[in-house]
Scaffold this active site. Structure first.
Site, PDB file in Angstrom:
ATOM      1  N   SER A  48      37.525 -45.104  25.625  1.00 11.96           N
ATOM      2  CA  SER A  48      36.938 -46.280  25.004  1.00 11.96           C
ATOM      3  C   SER A  48      37.868 -46.820  23.916  1.00 11.96           C
ATOM      4  O   SER A  48      39.027 -47.119  24.194  1.00 11.96           O
ATOM      5  CB  SER A  48      35.542 -45.947  24.465  1.00 11.96           C
ATOM      6  OG  SER A  48      34.847 -47.118  24.119  1.00 11.96           O
ATOM      7  N   ASP A  84      37.411 -54.051  24.199  1.00 14.29           N
ATOM      8  CA  ASP A  84      38.082 -52.781  23.932  1.00 14.29           C
ATOM      9  C   ASP A  84      38.834 -52.327  25.187  1.00 14.29           C
ATOM     10  O   ASP A  84      38.777 -52.997  26.230  1.00 14.29           O
ATOM     11  CB  ASP A  84      37.082 -51.740  23.426  1.00 14.29           C
ATOM     12  CG  ASP A  84      36.088 -51.280  24.477  1.00 14.29           C
ATOM     13  OD1 ASP A  84      35.981 -51.930  25.533  1.00 14.29           O
ATOM     14  OD2 ASP A  84      35.403 -50.266  24.246  1.00 14.29           O
ATOM     15  N   ASP A 103      38.582 -50.256  27.695  1.00 12.00           N
ATOM     16  CA  ASP A 103      37.945 -50.153  29.020  1.00 12.00           C
ATOM     17  C   ASP A 103      36.948 -51.279  29.271  1.00 12.00           C
ATOM     18  O   ASP A 103      36.222 -51.262  30.257  1.00 12.00           O
ATOM     19  CB  ASP A 103      37.303 -48.784  29.227  1.00 12.00           C
ATOM     20  CG  ASP A 103      36.096 -48.529  28.335  1.00 12.00           C
ATOM     21  OD1 ASP A 103      36.128 -48.989  27.181  1.00 12.00           O
ATOM     22  OD2 ASP A 103      35.140 -47.868  28.770  1.00 12.00           O
ATOM     23  N   ASP A 158      34.117 -52.311  28.008  1.00 12.30           N
ATOM     24  CA  ASP A 158      32.651 -52.185  28.023  1.00 12.30           C
ATOM     25  C   ASP A 158      32.042 -52.695  26.723  1.00 12.30           C
ATOM     26  O   ASP A 158      30.853 -52.987  26.669  1.00 12.30           O
ATOM     27  CB  ASP A 158      32.196 -50.754  28.336  1.00 12.30           C
ATOM     28  CG  ASP A 158      32.600 -49.731  27.289  1.00 12.30           C
ATOM     29  OD1 ASP A 158      33.410 -50.047  26.398  1.00 12.30           O
ATOM     30  OD2 ASP A 158      32.096 -48.581  27.356  1.00 12.30           O
TER      31      ASP A 158
END
Length: 584
Positions: free
Chosen positions: A152, A305, A307, A309
């Site tokens: 993340s 961010d 990834d 999400d």
């Protein structure tokens, strides 16, 4: 050898030096020994990197407490063993994606090889892709499970491993703890089958992109508004992550023609060279995007961010300054727009619902009540929101939801927080505001004038070591047994204790049980609800030596000109609550 290393650490080092590990790994360990790197060796070997209920995350490097081929291998072999035991006699398949972090594609390939070596079919994204697309792919391809290699928005030294179940959500009970148990059974590297079967690995990419983007187009409620506001000036940054693969495409597909990408942050790069932390919650990570917005006089700034999400957003206030919206504000704006748009479109039938976590702003509950739409509150973590969607599938319709930590979801095609779909919806609601002669900041102000100005403060206290853990326990015990008579001048009226799932009316003494299911189970969280509508939630971290206090306060906002004064008053109230409760 280093004489001062403890026996357990030395034993693990010896095991890695003598065991069936590759020569490069052994050479790196030996180098650390030769250079006397006691602290690094201890940190790398003093324990096994924990595979928890959501997967694992850690710094990359050699050793049992680091993300590397062997810890990824152990996790994947255990995951594979559980899938084979749970789906006996079935043809099992998994989907795998990875983000832009260093070694992410390598770890994804290691996992693909191990799954395939265990007779499991693998759909492997050829290149980096957002986490929400992995969730979609699991559902679209009918997979039994999924995996994303990501940490993340953690610092660049980290990587991680997130496990998904067949509904596209992160694993929940009972599968989460059962997978952990299988992973913990792997006691030797020799139990891991690294020899992949290429015939069972299918590369995927653009064909899944196209299907996933269709779902984002379906989410759009006011395409005519976008047509009129197609020149809305949007600044977007992927902060060197996966968002660059799909966010610009999604915005273009909806009809936005003036999307300005922050080129210095557009190239995926696991070193994240332009930021300290690749976290769109932080002003520092958003600086380049806001600078570009100033240059071109943009209407909106959005950034995702690594990834993709989570999404951060910035807007221009009446003074012409670019300011960041926090996660509660953006979650509220999205729900405010969705509820209004669904109502105007005649789509509210009484069977729709919103879902959010118990520490996310209560302005969402108030707006749902006003519109006659159910609002389900879940434990912290998007997997619990996904659990509500799963339990109500075919009975009630999910509109959208979110959590205060910058994660939102629109529609039910994905079962995890989705920054790609959120970017598209944030752009649409900004276009809607502009179509009505308002900025996004004006839209926020209107929401507060209609529903009260809600402000949330987060107080995070770090308490390290054994003494710190005991202090956290005592703080929680004191809140349960010694409820203060007043907090910042307001009387507590309700105590909600999620440990035993009870809500106690402090005046009458009546105790109401909170039912399990629908994203709710026992958890070490306690909430105080005050007479003036303030809510204080206390929640120890499950992964760090921290206890977090989420404070939600609200006041009427009579006119837009009072925004700053009311905000200052609410901030002062949070400070007074912190002082009264001794949160230091």
């Amino acid at each position: 050898m280093i004489a001062s290393l403890d026996a357990l650490t030395q034993e693990k080092i010896n095991l890695w030096l003598s065991g069936n590990y590759d020569a490069d790994t052994k050479a790196k360990i030996q180098q650390l020994l030769d250079e006397g790197k006691e602290t690094e060796l201890t940190d790398s070997f003093y324990k096994d990197l924990e595979f928890g209920t959501g997967g694992m995350r850690g710094e990359m490097g050699v050793g049992s407490n680091r993300m590397n081929k062997y810890t990824v291998g152990s996790a994947t072999q255990g995951f594979a063993n559980y899938l084979k035991a749970n789906f006996t006699g079935e043809s099992i398949s998994v989907a795998i994606a990875h983000d832009s972090r260093n070694n992410a594609s390598y770890f994804a390939k290691v996992a693909a090889d191990i799954f395939s070596a265990n007779g499991i079919k693998v759909y492997l994204f050829k290149e980096l892709r957002p986490t929400p697309e992995l969730s979609f792919a699991v559902r679209h391809l009918g997979c039994n499970a999924g995996l994303v290699i990501t940490a993340s928005h953690n610092p660049r030294e980290y990587n991680g491993y997130k496990a998904y179940w067949n509904d596209g959500s992160q694993v929940v009970a009972p599968h989460d703890k059962n997978i952990v148990a299988e992973v913990n059974k792997i006691q030797s590297v020799d139990e891991i089958n690294f020899t992949g079967n290429p015939d069972l690995i299918t590369p995927i990419g653009e064909e899944i992109d196209a299907e996933y983007l269709k779902t984002i187009q379906v989410n759009s409620i006011n395409p005519a508004v976008i047509t009129r506001q197609k020149d809305l000036k949007i600044v977007y940054s992927s902060i060197h992550g996966t968002g660059i693969t799909l966010v610009p495409k999604a915005l273009k597909l909806l009809g936005f023609e003036d999307v300005n990408v922050v080129e210095a942050q557009a190239e995926p790069n696991g070193d994240f060279p332009t930021v300290v932390y690749p976290n769109p919650e932080e002003t520092e990570a958003m600086t380049l995007a806001m600078n570009l917005a100033k240059e071109i006089d943009a209407d909106l700034v959005i950034a995702t961010d690594p990834d993709a999400d989570r999404v951060g957003a910035a807007v221009k206030n009446p003074a012409g300054e670019w300011v960041l919206l926090n996660g509660n504000q953006m979650a509220s704006l999205i729900i405010y727009y969705l509820l209004d748009a669904w109502k105007k479109a005649g789509k509210l039938t009484g069977k729709e619902f919103i879902a959010k976590t118990i520490v996310t702003t209560n302005i969402i509950d108030k707006m749902c009540e006003t519109q006659g739409v159910k609002c389900y509150n879940t434990l912290t973590g998007f997997k619990f929101i996904a659990a509500v969607i799963r339990e109500l599938e075919g009975k009630e319709k999910f509109i959208g939801g979110g959590e205060e930590s910058y994660g939102y979801l629109i529609g039910d095609a994905v079962r995890d927080k989705d920054a790609v779909a959120s970017c598209a919806m944030i752009a649409e609601l900004t276009a809607y505001a502009k179509d009505n002669g308002k900025s996004l900041f004006d839209f926020l102000t209107s929401m507060y004038m209609e529903n009260n100005f809600y402000y949330e403060g987060l107080i995070s206290l770090t308490k390290k070591g054994k003494a710190g853990a005991e202090e956290i326990q005592k703080m929680m015990a004191d809140l349960r047994s010694n409820v203060p008579a007043t907090v910042a001048g307001s009387e507590p009226v309700t105590v909600i204790d999620y440990t035993n799932l009870t809500s106690t009316d402090l005046k009458s003494g009546a105790v109401t049980n909170i039912p399990t299911g629908l994203g709710m189970e026992a958890s070490n969280v306690i909430q105080l609800v005050l007479a003036d509508g303030t809510k204080v939630s206390a929640r120890p971290s499950g992964t760090e030596p921290k206890i977090k206090f989420y404070v939600s306060v609200n006041e009427p906002l009579e006119k837009a000109e009072d925004f700053d004064a009311v905000l200052a008053k609410l901030k002062q109230k949070v400070s007074a609550i912190q002082e009264d409760l001794g949160l230091k």
